[in-house]
Design an enzyme around this catalytic site. Structure first.
Site, PDB file in Angstrom:
ATOM      1  N   ASP A 165       0.882  -1.279  -0.074  1.00 12.84           N
ATOM      2  CA  ASP A 165       0.118   0.148   0.051  1.00 12.84           C
ATOM      3  C   ASP A 165       0.953   1.259   0.298  1.00 12.84           C
ATOM      4  O   ASP A 165       0.544   2.232  -0.689  1.00 12.84           O
ATOM      5  CB  ASP A 165      -0.966   0.092   1.274  1.00 12.84           C
ATOM      6  CG  ASP A 165      -1.737  -1.255   1.653  1.00 12.84           C
ATOM      7  OD1 ASP A 165      -2.514  -1.632   0.614  1.00 12.84           O
ATOM      8  OD2 ASP A 165      -1.620  -1.952   2.263  1.00 12.84           O
ATOM      9  N   HIS A 196      -4.730  -3.279   6.433  1.00 12.83           N
ATOM     10  CA  HIS A 196      -4.416  -3.494   4.985  1.00 12.83           C
ATOM     11  C   HIS A 196      -5.903  -3.695   4.405  1.00 12.83           C
ATOM     12  O   HIS A 196      -6.129  -5.082   4.205  1.00 12.83           O
ATOM     13  CB  HIS A 196      -3.568  -4.742   5.004  1.00 12.83           C
ATOM     14  CG  HIS A 196      -3.401  -4.905   3.400  1.00 12.83           C
ATOM     15  ND1 HIS A 196      -2.873  -4.206   2.273  1.00 12.83           N
ATOM     16  CD2 HIS A 196      -3.681  -6.322   2.753  1.00 12.83           C
ATOM     17  CE1 HIS A 196      -2.938  -4.629   1.216  1.00 12.83           C
ATOM     18  NE2 HIS A 196      -3.476  -6.107   1.266  1.00 12.83           N
TER      19      HIS A 196
END
Length: 370
Positions: A165, A196
Site C-alpha cells: 500500500d 490492510h
C-alpha cells in the site's frame, strides 16, 4: 538480520508458494535481491493438491542456477517448512468465497494461522522474522504472533504487509506530480495507517516529502497545498481500492506488485534498514498504544528500521481529519480481533492436520485486497 553474523545459508520458508505471488516472489529471493547475495535455502509449503505444481517451480528455480540459492525443499508439513527457519513469509490463506461473510473468512483463517503460529513456535529459529501477506493480513498476523509468543518468538518479530500500500501511495503521488519529473523513488515518508483493507488511511500530508536532486526536502503539504482536496479524497480512495481495481482490469489479484512489496519490505526491515529520517509503512504489534491507538492489535504505522528491527516513528502531529481516519481503521481491526479471539479460546493444540494454508492458485479472489 543474521547476514553479517554467519556464512550459513539463511533458511527462508514460504507458505502458499505455488501461487501467483509465490511464483513472482521466489526469483527475488533466490537471485540475491533481498538478502544481498547471501546464500539462502528455500522451504516451500503447500497443500497436497498444489505440490505437483510446486515441484515444477522448484525445477525452474534450479534451472535458473541462481548463485545465492543453496537448496529448495517442497513440503506439505509446516513443521518441516519452519524447522530452524530464519525468515517466514505466510502467503497462503483461506480465500474469500462468494457469499462468505467477513466474520466467517476471519474464523477460517484464524484456524490456519493459529496452527502456523504454533508450528513457528515449535520449530523456527528463536529470532525468526515473520511477514504475513495473506488476508486479512493484520489479523492473521495477530493470530499467529499470539500463538507463537506463548513460547520463544517475540511479537516484535512479526509484521503484516502494508508496504504494498505504501508503494502504491508513492506511485500515485509521483504520477500526480509527474509534470515536474518526479519519480516514485523521490517520494518519501508517505504513511499507511491501520489495516490492510479499504479502511486504511493513506496519508501524504503528515510527514511526506519529495527528495530533490540536491538532497533538499520539499514537504508534500506544500507541493499539494492547492491540491488538498485530491490528497484527502481521491488519493485516499484510489490507494484503498487499488487491489480491487487491479482485479477488475487484470482478471486476477495483484501478484507482481505484491511480490515486489514483500521483497522490498523484507530487504528494508532485515537487511538495509531505512535511511536517516526516512520511514516505511509496516503493520506491527501495537504494544505501546502509539498515536492513541488501542494496544494489542496489529496496526500499520510509519516505521524506521535498524539492525533488523522496526521502530515506530513517534511525535508526528496528526490533524483532526487524520485522527478520525485512524479511529475508523482501528475500530475495524478491533472487530476483526473479536471475531478471531473467540475461536482461539475454543481451539486446542489438536487442530486438524488438514488445516494448512491454501494456495491462491486458481483462486482469483484470494488476496483480493492486495
Amino acid at each position: 538480520l543474521m547476514i553479517n553474523k554467519t556464512t550459513s545459508p539463511i533458511k527462508v520458508a514460504i507458505s502458499g508458494a505455488a501461487g501467483n505471488i509465490g511464483y513472482a516472489l521466489l526469483p527475488l529471493l533466490a537471485s540475491g535481491y533481498v538478502f544481498q547475495n547471501h546464500p539462502i535455502s528455500l522451504r516451500l509449503l503447500e497443500i497436497p493438491p498444489a505440490i505437483k505444481s510446486l515441484d515444477g517451480t522448484r525445477m525452474e528455480l534450479l534451472d535458473c542456477a541462481f548463485p545465492s540459492l543453496n537448496d529448495v525443499i517442497c513440503t506439505t508439513d509446516p513443521r518441516v517448512a519452519f524447522d530452524h527457519a530464519d525468515v517466514i513469509i505466510l502467503v497462503g490463506g483461506y480465500p474469500r468465497k462468494k457469499g462468505m461473510a467477513r466474520k466467517d473468512l476471519i474464523r477460517a483463517n484464524t484456524r490456519i494461522f493459529a496452527r502456523m503460529g504454533r508450528a513457528i513456535n515449535d520449530g523456527a529459529s528463536p529470532n525468526a522474522k515473520v511477514l504475513v501477506v495473506a488476508n486479512p493480513a493484520n489479523t492473521n498476523c495477530l493470530v499467529a504472533l499470539k500463538e507463537a509468543a506463548k513460547g520463544r518468538i517475540p511479537s516484535k518479530n512479526f509484521c503484516a504487509l502494508t508496504y504494498l500500500d505504501y508503494q502504491r501511495a508513492k506511485g500515485q503521488i509521483a504520477q500526480r506530480l509527474g509534470g515536474g519529473g518526479v519519480s516514485a523513488d523521490r517520494v518519501k515518508n508517505v504513511i499507511i495507517w491501520g489495516n490492510h483493507s479499504e479502511t486504511q488511511y493513506p496519508d501524504a500530508l503528515t510527514d511526506g516529502y519529495i527528495l530533490g536532486e540536491n538532497g533538499e526536502k520539499v514537504p508534500l503539504r506544500i507541493l499539494l497545498s492547492d491540491d488538498v482536496e485530491w490528497a484527502n479524497n481521491d488519493f485516499v480512495t484510489t490507494v484503498q481500492n487499488r487491489g480491487k481495481a487491479v482485479i477488475e482490469v487484470r482478471g486476477n489479484s495483484s501478484a507482481l506488485s505484491a511480490a515486489m512489496g514483500t521483497a522490498d519490505c523484507l530487504k528494508t526491515w532485515l537487511v538495509t534498514g531505512t535511511k536517516d529520517e526516512e520511514t516505511i509503512s509496516m503493520a506491527v504489534y501495537n504494544d505501546r498504544g502509539y498515536y492513541g491507538v488501542k494496544e494489542g492489535i496489529v496496526f500499520s504505522f510509519p516505521c524506521e528500521c535498524r539492525g533488523g528491527e522496526w521502530f515506530v516513528k513517534e511525535g508526528l502531529e496528526l490533524s483532526e481529519f487524520a485522527r478520525e481516519k485512524l479511529k475508523v481503521t482501528e475500530n475495524e481491526l478491533l472487530e476483526e480481533w473479536e471475531a478471531a479471539k473467540g475461536l482461539l479460546v475454543e481451539n486446542s493444540r489438536t487442530a486438524s492436520e488438514r488445516e494448512i494454508p491454501s494456495t491462491e492458485t486458481n483462486q482469483p479472489r484470494f488476496m483480493s485486497r492486495l
